[in-house]
Design a protein around this motif. Structure first.
Motif, PDB file in Angstrom:
ATOM      1  N   HIS A 113     -17.295  54.654   6.595  1.00 24.33           N
ATOM      2  CA  HIS A 113     -16.698  53.316   6.459  1.00 24.33           C
ATOM      3  C   HIS A 113     -15.220  53.367   6.081  1.00 24.33           C
ATOM      4  N   VAL A 114     -14.601  54.530   6.232  1.00 23.39           N
ATOM      5  CA  VAL A 114     -13.229  54.730   5.774  1.00 23.39           C
ATOM      6  C   VAL A 114     -12.241  53.748   6.408  1.00 23.39           C
ATOM      7  N   TYR A 115     -12.487  53.325   7.636  1.00 25.36           N
ATOM      8  CA  TYR A 115     -11.529  52.451   8.319  1.00 25.36           C
ATOM      9  C   TYR A 115     -11.814  50.966   8.131  1.00 25.36           C
ATOM     10  N   GLU A 116     -12.848  50.613   7.385  1.00 23.51           N
ATOM     11  CA  GLU A 116     -13.215  49.208   7.224  1.00 23.51           C
ATOM     12  C   GLU A 116     -12.310  48.456   6.256  1.00 23.51           C
ATOM     13  N   ASP A 117     -11.644  49.150   5.375  1.00 23.81           N
ATOM     14  CA  ASP A 117     -10.741  48.536   4.397  1.00 23.81           C
ATOM     15  C   ASP A 117      -9.391  49.236   4.517  1.00 23.81           C
ATOM     16  N   VAL A 118      -8.328  48.457   4.721  1.00 23.94           N
ATOM     17  CA  VAL A 118      -6.998  49.019   4.935  1.00 23.94           C
ATOM     18  C   VAL A 118      -6.577  49.911   3.770  1.00 23.94           C
ATOM     19  N   SER A 119      -6.797  49.470   2.541  1.00 31.10           N
ATOM     20  CA  SER A 119      -6.348  50.270   1.401  1.00 31.10           C
ATOM     21  C   SER A 119      -7.127  51.570   1.282  1.00 31.10           C
ATOM     22  N   VAL A 120      -8.422  51.546   1.600  1.00 31.27           N
ATOM     23  CA  VAL A 120      -9.227  52.770   1.573  1.00 31.27           C
ATOM     24  C   VAL A 120      -8.755  53.714   2.677  1.00 31.27           C
ATOM     25  N   ALA A 121      -8.503  53.154   3.867  1.00 28.46           N
ATOM     26  CA  ALA A 121      -8.025  53.971   4.985  1.00 28.46           C
ATOM     27  C   ALA A 121      -6.684  54.616   4.641  1.00 28.46           C
TER      28      ALA A 121
ATOM     29  N   TRP B 203      -1.940  48.402   8.127  1.00 32.07           N
ATOM     30  CA  TRP B 203      -2.961  48.072   9.120  1.00 32.07           C
ATOM     31  C   TRP B 203      -2.669  48.789  10.429  1.00 32.07           C
ATOM     32  N   LEU B 204      -1.402  48.790  10.841  1.00 29.17           N
ATOM     33  CA  LEU B 204      -1.009  49.443  12.088  1.00 29.17           C
ATOM     34  C   LEU B 204      -1.260  50.949  12.020  1.00 29.17           C
ATOM     35  N   ILE B 205      -0.895  51.564  10.924  1.00 30.90           N
ATOM     36  CA  ILE B 205      -1.116  53.009  10.756  1.00 30.90           C
ATOM     37  C   ILE B 205      -2.607  53.304  10.783  1.00 30.90           C
ATOM     38  N   GLY B 206      -3.375  52.538  10.000  1.00 27.19           N
ATOM     39  CA  GLY B 206      -4.827  52.744   9.960  1.00 27.19           C
ATOM     40  C   GLY B 206      -5.467  52.557  11.320  1.00 27.19           C
ATOM     41  N   SER B 207      -5.034  51.551  12.064  1.00 24.79           N
ATOM     42  CA  SER B 207      -5.576  51.291  13.408  1.00 24.79           C
ATOM     43  C   SER B 207      -5.265  52.439  14.354  1.00 24.79           C
ATOM     44  N   ASN B 208      -4.040  52.934  14.284  1.00 24.14           N
ATOM     45  CA  ASN B 208      -3.655  54.045  15.155  1.00 24.14           C
ATOM     46  C   ASN B 208      -4.441  55.308  14.834  1.00 24.14           C
ATOM     47  N   VAL B 209      -4.639  55.592  13.558  1.00 22.33           N
ATOM     48  CA  VAL B 209      -5.409  56.775  13.180  1.00 22.33           C
ATOM     49  C   VAL B 209      -6.871  56.592  13.579  1.00 22.33           C
ATOM     50  N   ALA B 210      -7.419  55.387  13.369  1.00 21.36           N
ATOM     51  CA  ALA B 210      -8.816  55.110  13.726  1.00 21.36           C
ATOM     52  C   ALA B 210      -9.068  55.288  15.218  1.00 21.36           C
ATOM     53  N   ALA B 211      -8.044  55.067  16.032  1.00 22.73           N
ATOM     54  CA  ALA B 211      -8.178  55.197  17.489  1.00 22.73           C
ATOM     55  C   ALA B 211      -7.796  56.593  17.981  1.00 22.73           C
TER      56      ALA B 211
ATOM     57  N   PRO C 261      -7.817  60.969  18.136  1.00 22.86           N
ATOM     58  CA  PRO C 261      -8.830  62.034  18.169  1.00 22.86           C
ATOM     59  C   PRO C 261      -9.207  62.535  16.768  1.00 22.86           C
ATOM     60  N   GLU C 262      -8.331  62.313  15.777  1.00 25.90           N
ATOM     61  CA  GLU C 262      -8.602  62.778  14.419  1.00 25.90           C
ATOM     62  C   GLU C 262      -9.500  61.818  13.630  1.00 25.90           C
ATOM     63  N   ALA C 263      -9.830  60.670  14.206  1.00 22.47           N
ATOM     64  CA  ALA C 263     -10.616  59.656  13.495  1.00 22.47           C
ATOM     65  C   ALA C 263     -11.945  60.215  12.989  1.00 22.47           C
ATOM     66  N   ALA C 264     -12.621  60.974  13.810  1.00 19.46           N
ATOM     67  CA  ALA C 264     -13.928  61.514  13.420  1.00 19.46           C
ATOM     68  C   ALA C 264     -13.802  62.468  12.236  1.00 19.46           C
ATOM     69  N   ALA C 265     -12.726  63.251  12.197  1.00 16.99           N
ATOM     70  CA  ALA C 265     -12.542  64.191  11.084  1.00 16.99           C
ATOM     71  C   ALA C 265     -12.380  63.443   9.763  1.00 16.99           C
ATOM     72  N   LEU C 266     -11.611  62.360   9.779  1.00 14.94           N
ATOM     73  CA  LEU C 266     -11.445  61.588   8.550  1.00 14.94           C
ATOM     74  C   LEU C 266     -12.754  60.927   8.135  1.00 14.94           C
ATOM     75  N   LYS C 267     -13.531  60.443   9.101  1.00 11.87           N
ATOM     76  CA  LYS C 267     -14.837  59.858   8.771  1.00 11.87           C
ATOM     77  C   LYS C 267     -15.754  60.906   8.149  1.00 11.87           C
ATOM     78  N   LYS C 268     -15.703  62.117   8.681  1.00  7.49           N
ATOM     79  CA  LYS C 268     -16.554  63.188   8.152  1.00  7.49           C
ATOM     80  C   LYS C 268     -16.198  63.504   6.701  1.00  7.49           C
ATOM     81  N   ILE C 269     -14.903  63.500   6.383  1.00  6.14           N
ATOM     82  CA  ILE C 269     -14.448  63.849   5.030  1.00  6.14           C
ATOM     83  C   ILE C 269     -14.547  62.667   4.068  1.00  6.14           C
TER      84      ILE C 269
END
Length: 148
Positions: free
Chosen positions: A39-47, A17-25, A27-35
């Motif tokens: 909804h990539v950050y809505e579920d910890v296991s998916v993130a 959860w901590l790793i996912g939260s840090n990545v979601a916050a 600058p790279e968050a948008a790149a992961l959403k694009k790929i």
């Protein structure tokens, strides 16, 4: 941040959860959403799956591991080795036996050598019984607490 296999999943989930939260916050968050989707950050296991896949993809890239050393160029036929370097390579691959643990030839599928066989080899040094590794149970370390 990984939890040990003998612990409950609580620490692992919290770390994820901590790793996912840090990545979601980040600058790279948008790149992961694009790929991986919006909804990539809505579920910890998916993130975490997306983050680890992105890391693995990066580690396979030429940016991370360009294989551009002099030896890599030698293997590609782009640079010669000196007479001394050829003698050292012969020693490495021959009498010294270094290549038994550190293969120096390209893999069968053409990948450059990684100089590791991914194994642990005891070089003959005695155990340091103060090392906490030896207190681990045999389920984690076969040479652990029951064996010392």
């Amino acid at each position: 941040m990984c939890a040990r296999t003998t612990q409950s999943g609580t620490q692992s989930v919290a770390a994820s959860w901590l790793i996912g939260s840090n990545v979601a916050a980040s600058p790279e968050a948008a790149a992961l959403k694009k790929i991986y989707g919006p909804h990539v950050y809505e579920d910890v296991s998916v993130a975490m799956e997306a983050i680890t896949d992105a890391i693995a993809t990066f580690e396979k890239s030429q940016v991370f591991r360009p294989f551009n050393s002099r030896y890599d160029r030698y293997l590609k036929g782009l640079a010669p080795l000196s007479a001394a370097e050829l003698r050292e390579l012969a020693l490495f691959n021959g009498k010294a036996g270094c290549n038994s643990c550190h293969p120096s030839s390209p893999c069968s599928h053409g990948e450059p050598p990684l100089f590791t066989d991914f194994s642990y080899d005891n070089l003959g040094l005695p155990k340091n019984l103060l090392n906490r590794f030896y207190a681990d149970p045999p389920s984690i370390n076969p040479d652990g607490a029951a064996s010392t």
